[in-house]
Design a protein around this motif. Structure first.
Motif, mmCIF file in Angstrom:
data_model
loop_
_atom_site.group_PDB
_atom_site.id
_atom_site.type_symbol
_atom_site.label_atom_id
_atom_site.label_comp_id
_atom_site.label_asym_id
_atom_site.label_seq_id
_atom_site.Cartn_x
_atom_site.Cartn_y
_atom_site.Cartn_z
ATOM 1 N N VAL A 5 0.882 -1.091 -0.121
ATOM 2 C CA VAL A 5 0.075 0.049 -0.124
ATOM 3 C C VAL A 5 0.819 1.351 0.032
ATOM 4 C CG1 VAL A 5 -1.847 1.202 1.264
ATOM 5 C CG2 VAL A 5 -1.776 -1.260 1.299
ATOM 6 N N THR A 6 0.563 2.321 -0.935
ATOM 7 C CA THR A 6 1.312 3.379 -0.919
ATOM 8 C C THR A 6 0.874 4.217 0.225
ATOM 9 O OG1 THR A 6 -0.358 4.333 -2.563
ATOM 10 C CG2 THR A 6 1.776 3.484 -3.353
ATOM 11 N N ALA A 7 1.663 4.781 1.115
ATOM 12 C CA ALA A 7 1.417 5.442 2.413
ATOM 13 C C ALA A 7 2.236 6.784 2.619
ATOM 14 C CB ALA A 7 1.341 4.377 3.442
ATOM 15 N N ALA A 8 1.504 7.383 3.735
ATOM 16 C CA ALA A 8 1.921 8.839 3.933
ATOM 17 C C ALA A 8 3.175 8.338 5.425
ATOM 18 C CB ALA A 8 0.961 9.729 4.431
ATOM 19 N N GLY A 9 2.839 7.161 5.830
ATOM 20 C CA GLY A 9 3.463 6.837 7.206
ATOM 21 C C GLY A 9 3.864 5.321 7.136
ATOM 22 N N GLU A 10 4.616 4.868 8.191
ATOM 23 C CA GLU A 10 5.031 3.631 8.181
ATOM 24 C C GLU A 10 4.193 2.589 9.002
ATOM 25 O OE1 GLU A 10 9.397 3.653 9.523
ATOM 26 O OE2 GLU A 10 8.650 5.551 9.923
ATOM 27 N N CYS A 11 2.930 2.950 9.523
ATOM 28 C CA CYS A 11 2.284 1.980 10.223
ATOM 29 C C CYS A 11 0.734 1.769 9.602
ATOM 30 C CB CYS A 11 1.954 2.583 11.668
ATOM 31 S SG CYS A 11 0.791 4.110 11.580
ATOM 32 N N ILE A 12 0.147 0.712 10.222
ATOM 33 C CA ILE A 12 -1.184 0.284 9.487
ATOM 34 C C ILE A 12 -2.382 1.398 9.624
ATOM 35 C CG2 ILE A 12 -2.031 -0.688 11.614
ATOM 36 C CD1 ILE A 12 -2.216 -2.581 8.341
ATOM 37 N N ASP A 13 -2.061 2.324 10.518
ATOM 38 C CA ASP A 13 -3.139 3.453 10.576
ATOM 39 C C ASP A 13 -2.561 4.650 9.737
ATOM 40 O OD1 ASP A 13 -4.709 2.048 12.290
ATOM 41 O OD2 ASP A 13 -3.400 2.676 13.914
ATOM 42 N N ALA A 14 -1.473 4.455 9.180
ATOM 43 C CA ALA A 14 -1.098 5.596 8.406
ATOM 44 C C ALA A 14 -2.188 5.830 6.809
ATOM 45 C CB ALA A 14 0.234 5.322 7.707
ATOM 46 N N GLU A 15 -2.260 7.096 6.772
ATOM 47 C CA GLU A 15 -3.196 7.608 5.608
ATOM 48 C C GLU A 15 -2.466 6.949 4.325
ATOM 49 O OE1 GLU A 15 -6.352 8.800 5.006
ATOM 50 O OE2 GLU A 15 -6.111 8.362 7.147
ATOM 51 N N MET A 16 -3.442 6.495 3.439
ATOM 52 C CA MET A 16 -2.886 5.899 2.134
ATOM 53 C C MET A 16 -2.400 7.065 1.371
ATOM 54 S SD MET A 16 -5.038 3.686 -0.325
ATOM 55 C CE MET A 16 -4.504 3.608 -1.987
ATOM 56 N N GLY A 92 -8.647 5.981 2.545
ATOM 57 C CA GLY A 92 -8.420 5.854 3.729
ATOM 58 C C GLY A 92 -7.101 5.539 4.307
ATOM 59 N N SER A 93 -7.060 4.618 5.594
ATOM 60 C CA SER A 93 -5.766 4.269 5.848
ATOM 61 C C SER A 93 -5.217 2.874 5.255
ATOM 62 C CB SER A 93 -5.879 3.793 7.444
ATOM 63 O OG SER A 93 -6.617 2.807 7.628
ATOM 64 N N VAL A 94 -4.112 2.595 5.570
ATOM 65 C CA VAL A 94 -3.418 1.238 5.062
ATOM 66 C C VAL A 94 -4.381 0.138 5.535
ATOM 67 C CG1 VAL A 94 -1.457 -0.267 5.324
ATOM 68 C CG2 VAL A 94 -0.999 2.238 5.059
ATOM 69 N N ALA A 95 -4.864 0.126 6.654
ATOM 70 C CA ALA A 95 -5.737 -0.939 7.222
ATOM 71 C C ALA A 95 -7.035 -0.974 6.372
ATOM 72 C CB ALA A 95 -6.063 -0.855 8.717
ATOM 73 N N ASP A 96 -7.450 0.200 5.996
ATOM 74 C CA ASP A 96 -8.675 0.487 5.372
ATOM 75 C C ASP A 96 -8.809 -0.142 4.072
ATOM 76 O OD1 ASP A 96 -10.262 1.605 7.387
ATOM 77 O OD2 ASP A 96 -9.554 3.620 6.706
ATOM 78 N N ALA A 97 -7.576 0.239 3.322
ATOM 79 C CA ALA A 97 -7.285 -0.367 1.991
ATOM 80 C C ALA A 97 -7.100 -1.789 1.762
ATOM 81 C CB ALA A 97 -5.999 0.467 1.518
ATOM 82 N N VAL A 98 -6.551 -2.237 2.819
ATOM 83 C CA VAL A 98 -6.070 -3.935 2.647
ATOM 84 C C VAL A 98 -7.518 -4.494 3.025
ATOM 85 C CG1 VAL A 98 -5.351 -5.733 4.050
ATOM 86 C CG2 VAL A 98 -3.814 -3.726 3.634
ATOM 87 N N LYS A 99 -8.599 -3.917 3.975
ATOM 88 C CA LYS A 99 -9.894 -4.331 4.177
ATOM 89 C C LYS A 99 -10.814 -4.448 2.788
ATOM 90 C CE LYS A 99 -14.018 -3.758 6.985
ATOM 91 N NZ LYS A 99 -14.634 -2.857 7.761
ATOM 92 N N GLN A 100 -10.577 -3.257 2.077
ATOM 93 C CA GLN A 100 -11.266 -2.981 0.877
ATOM 94 C C GLN A 100 -11.036 -3.996 -0.112
ATOM 95 O OE1 GLN A 100 -10.608 1.268 -0.045
ATOM 96 N NE2 GLN A 100 -11.410 1.991 1.948
ATOM 97 N N TYR A 101 -9.660 -4.056 -0.193
ATOM 98 C CA TYR A 101 -9.175 -5.188 -1.129
ATOM 99 C C TYR A 101 -9.639 -6.690 -0.631
ATOM 100 C CZ TYR A 101 -6.200 -8.670 -3.657
ATOM 101 O OH TYR A 101 -5.780 -9.610 -4.194
ATOM 102 N N LYS A 102 -9.863 -6.907 0.337
ATOM 103 C CA LYS A 102 -10.080 -8.368 0.905
ATOM 104 C C LYS A 102 -11.654 -8.510 0.587
ATOM 105 C CE LYS A 102 -7.026 -9.650 4.694
ATOM 106 N NZ LYS A 102 -6.819 -9.876 5.969
#
Length: 148
Positions: A5-16, A92-102
């Motif tokens: 996921v391309t992200a603004a930060g290093e964690c799962i809660d970082a914004e995409m 959304g966040s990295v977590a949101d993006a992964v959830k959307q994919y799943k």
């Protein structure tokens, strides 16, 4: 499966970050365990060729899927050759993006989703090769000391 996921930060809660070549980080998530590994995008601040460099930097990371906003015509073939599926529409966040994919909410792209930038535009290709000022707004008002 490894999801990048391309992200603004290093964690799962970082914004995409929707910019592929210029995103600050690539967050690589294992879809089964949700373990992650963030890597700094070495191309984020380069003067040109960011998409190509970014694609090369993740091509050897055994990534299956890339979640991002836009991928240009120079980066897309490198990602395709590496067997990386590019998915559009995440937010959304990295977590949101992964959830959307799943959940199957994203679509795979079969072509670049952005036009060429920088060096191609300067050579007259891509983006029309034209300026956007239109020449309006010049020659009015006080020069405030210019040309004296």
């Amino acid at each position: 499966m490894k999801i990048c996921v391309t992200a603004a930060g290093e964690c799962i809660d970082a914004e995409m970050d929707t910019r592929f070549g210029r995103c600050p980080y690539f967050v690589i998530v294992d879809s089964e365990t949700m373990d992650l590994n963030a890597i700094k995008n070495p191309a984020a601040s380069t003067s040109g060729g960011a998409g190509i460099q970014a694609a090369q930097s993740i091509a050897d990371k055994e990534i299956n899927v890339l979640l991002t906003g836009k991928v240009g015509p120079n980066a897309f073939p490198i990602l395709s050759a590496a067997g990386i599926k590019v998915m559009a529409g995440a937010s959304g966040s990295v977590a949101d993006a992964v959830k959307q994919y799943k959940e199957g909410l994203l679509q795979e792209t079969s072509a670049p989703t952005a036009e060429a930038h920088a060096s191609m535009a300067a050579s007259g290709r891509g983006m029309g090769g034209r300026g956007s000022s239109g020449g309006s707004g010049r020659g009015t008002g006080n020069n405030s000391g210019f040309n004296k």
